[in-house]
Design a protein around this motif. Structure first.
Motif, short mmCIF file in Angstrom:
data_model
loop_
_atom_site.label_atom_id
_atom_site.label_comp_id
_atom_site.label_asym_id
_atom_site.label_seq_id
_atom_site.Cartn_x
_atom_site.Cartn_y
_atom_site.Cartn_z
N VAL A 1 0.89 -1.17 0.00
CA VAL A 1 0.00 0.00 0.00
C VAL A 1 0.92 1.22 0.00
O VAL A 1 2.11 1.10 0.27
CB VAL A 1 -0.89 0.04 1.26
CG1 VAL A 1 -1.76 -1.20 1.36
CG2 VAL A 1 -0.06 0.19 2.52
N GLU B 1 7.44 5.11 0.05
CA GLU B 1 7.10 6.44 0.57
C GLU B 1 8.16 7.48 0.22
O GLU B 1 7.83 8.62 -0.13
CB GLU B 1 6.90 6.38 2.09
CG GLU B 1 5.67 5.58 2.51
CD GLU B 1 4.38 6.08 1.87
OE1 GLU B 1 4.21 7.31 1.75
OE2 GLU B 1 3.55 5.24 1.49
N SER C 1 0.93 5.64 1.19
CA SER C 1 0.24 6.55 2.10
C SER C 1 -0.90 7.30 1.40
O SER C 1 -1.84 7.74 2.07
CB SER C 1 1.23 7.54 2.71
OG SER C 1 1.87 8.30 1.70
N ILE D 1 1.25 2.76 13.11
CA ILE D 1 2.09 3.97 13.10
C ILE D 1 1.21 5.20 12.84
O ILE D 1 1.40 6.26 13.45
CB ILE D 1 3.18 3.87 11.99
CG1 ILE D 1 4.23 2.82 12.38
CG2 ILE D 1 3.84 5.22 11.73
CD1 ILE D 1 5.16 2.42 11.23
N MET E 1 8.04 -0.80 1.90
CA MET E 1 7.04 0.25 2.20
C MET E 1 7.73 1.61 2.39
O MET E 1 7.27 2.64 1.88
CB MET E 1 6.29 -0.15 3.47
CG MET E 1 5.23 0.80 3.91
SD MET E 1 3.67 0.46 3.10
CE MET E 1 2.73 1.89 3.65
N GLN F 1 6.58 10.02 8.46
CA GLN F 1 6.25 9.30 9.70
C GLN F 1 6.28 7.79 9.47
O GLN F 1 6.77 7.03 10.32
CB GLN F 1 4.87 9.73 10.20
CG GLN F 1 4.50 9.06 11.52
CD GLN F 1 3.43 9.82 12.27
OE1 GLN F 1 3.37 11.03 12.22
NE2 GLN F 1 2.58 9.09 12.97
N ILE F 2 5.79 7.36 8.32
CA ILE F 2 5.80 5.93 8.00
C ILE F 2 7.24 5.43 7.84
O ILE F 2 7.63 4.39 8.38
CB ILE F 2 4.96 5.65 6.73
CG1 ILE F 2 3.48 5.90 7.02
CG2 ILE F 2 5.19 4.23 6.23
CD1 ILE F 2 2.59 5.86 5.79
N ASP G 1 9.69 -10.25 6.52
CA ASP G 1 8.95 -9.17 7.17
C ASP G 1 9.74 -7.86 7.15
O ASP G 1 9.19 -6.78 6.92
CB ASP G 1 8.60 -9.53 8.61
CG ASP G 1 7.43 -10.51 8.68
OD1 ASP G 1 6.79 -10.74 7.63
OD2 ASP G 1 7.18 -11.04 9.78
N LYS H 1 1.48 -2.88 10.83
CA LYS H 1 2.38 -1.96 11.56
C LYS H 1 2.18 -0.52 11.06
O LYS H 1 2.15 0.43 11.86
CB LYS H 1 3.84 -2.41 11.35
CG LYS H 1 4.86 -1.66 12.17
CD LYS H 1 6.22 -2.33 12.05
CE LYS H 1 7.27 -1.61 12.87
NZ LYS H 1 8.59 -2.29 12.80
N THR H 2 2.02 -0.37 9.75
CA THR H 2 1.83 0.97 9.18
C THR H 2 0.53 1.59 9.68
O THR H 2 0.49 2.77 10.04
CB THR H 2 1.83 0.88 7.64
OG1 THR H 2 3.07 0.29 7.22
CG2 THR H 2 1.69 2.26 7.01
N GLY I 1 8.89 5.12 11.11
CA GLY I 1 8.34 4.03 11.91
C GLY I 1 8.80 2.65 11.46
O GLY I 1 8.80 1.71 12.24
N LEU I 2 9.17 2.55 10.18
CA LEU I 2 9.51 1.24 9.63
C LEU I 2 11.01 0.97 9.54
O LEU I 2 11.42 -0.18 9.54
CB LEU I 2 8.89 1.08 8.23
CG LEU I 2 7.36 1.06 8.17
CD1 LEU I 2 6.90 1.03 6.71
CD2 LEU I 2 6.80 -0.14 8.92
N THR J 1 3.48 -5.84 7.85
CA THR J 1 3.95 -4.47 7.56
C THR J 1 2.78 -3.50 7.40
O THR J 1 2.85 -2.36 7.88
CB THR J 1 4.83 -4.47 6.29
OG1 THR J 1 5.95 -5.32 6.53
CG2 THR J 1 5.32 -3.07 5.96
N ASP K 1 9.71 -6.41 3.68
CA ASP K 1 8.43 -5.72 3.43
C ASP K 1 8.45 -4.31 4.01
O ASP K 1 7.90 -3.37 3.43
CB ASP K 1 7.27 -6.51 4.06
CG ASP K 1 6.70 -7.53 3.09
OD1 ASP K 1 7.12 -7.54 1.92
OD2 ASP K 1 5.83 -8.31 3.51
N GLU K 2 9.06 -4.17 5.17
CA GLU K 2 9.14 -2.84 5.80
C GLU K 2 10.04 -1.91 4.99
O GLU K 2 9.72 -0.73 4.81
CB GLU K 2 9.63 -2.97 7.25
CG GLU K 2 8.61 -3.67 8.14
CD GLU K 2 9.08 -3.91 9.56
OE1 GLU K 2 8.31 -4.51 10.32
OE2 GLU K 2 10.20 -3.52 9.91
N GLY L 1 4.07 10.35 4.78
CA GLY L 1 5.23 9.63 4.27
C GLY L 1 6.39 9.51 5.24
O GLY L 1 6.87 8.40 5.51
#
Lengths: 116, 154
Positions: free
Chosen positions: A57, B50, A59, A94, B46, B117-118, B39, A90-91, B121-122, A87, B42-43, B115
């Protein structure tokens, strides 16, 4: 180019389940919103988004999901999500979405919550 | 301490929709090679999406390019993945950025602005450098949680 999001709907008693397949970006988010608002027009007040077919996904797509959450709060409906990847889960945390919507590991648990 | 570059891949992409997918596929391939867990990959994916979207949407770069550097850091074995996403755009003042808040966003007509913040966080560590000549987002993630690391960089 990425394939566009595919969306299917299962209309049940008291809840409509939307199944996503693919990338939830701006176009994907808009497609989900379009179908969700059509379901509200049909009278559904409980919606479940099953994201088992979505691995990524962005934002912008999630921002459109926030619009749907806002709409559901306005009409006192219920929106839940299930089968998120770790993930995406988790997003959502967040961003704080978990405070305003319900997230479940499985569709059965989510559907049970929505029709209660 | 991950102080050597064991492998490095540089990409130059057009600032166009969906380029974020091409960039993150390359980063994923490198992360898999270094033995990072699914996992954690994947982070990374993401966060990469962003960072690229921010550049695509906001950089206004005259060259319409996005520069991506993917580096595997370690001493002898891979320990850390470092991704740098840069543009030669107009930059931004981070002090003027307002941290997004879901309660405010629900009331606001603008739901966007998540964006950074994500990304923070990751990823394990994020550094943003921005001037009128461009922006660089440097993101790192350790291999921790992955399977036994294989030697990379030969």
């Amino acid at each position: 180019m990425t394939d566009s999001l595919k969306l299917s709907v299962d209309r049940r008693d008291g809840v409509a389940v939307l199944y996503t397949d693919g990338y939830i970006n701006n176009q994907g988010g808009e497609e989900i919103a379009k179908v969700a608002y059509e379901l509200l027009d049909e009278g559904y007040r409980n919606l479940l988004l099953n994201l088992s077919g979505t691995k990524i996904v962005n934002s912008i797509g999630i921002s459109i999901l926030i619009e749907i959450i806002e709409k559901m709060i306005d009409i006192k409906g219920k929106l839940a999500f299930c089968n998120l990847t770790p993930t995406i889960d988790k997003t959502f945390h967040i961003m704080g979405l978990a405070q305003y919507t319900s997230i479940f590991p499985s569709e059965d648990e989510a559907a049970e919550h929505l029709v209660d | 301490m991950a102080d050597s570059i064991l492998k490095e891949v540089a990409l130059t992409l057009d600032l166009a929709p969906d380029m974020e997918i091409e960039a993150c596929e390359k980063a994923c391939a490198v992360a898999e090679l270094m033995g990072m867990s699914a996992d954690r990959i994947d982070e990374v994916k993401m966060a990469m999406i962003e960072a690229c979207i921010n550049a695509i949407e906001h950089s206004e770069a005259a060259d319409s390019k996005l520069y991506v550097d993917i580096a595997v850091l370690g001493t002898q074995e891979p320990q850390e993945l470092r991704i740098t996403v840069s543009d030669r755009g107009v930059g931004f003042d981070r002090k003027k950025l307002v941290k997004p808040d879901i309660e405010q966003k629900l009331k606001s007509s603008s739901k966007r602005g998540w964006g950074l913040q994500i990304i923070e966080g990751l990823m394990d560590k994020v550094t943003v450098a921005s001037t009128g000549a461009g922006t660089s987002v440097i993101m790192t993630k350790t291999i921790a949680g992955g399977r036994a690391a294989s030697r990379v960089g030969s």
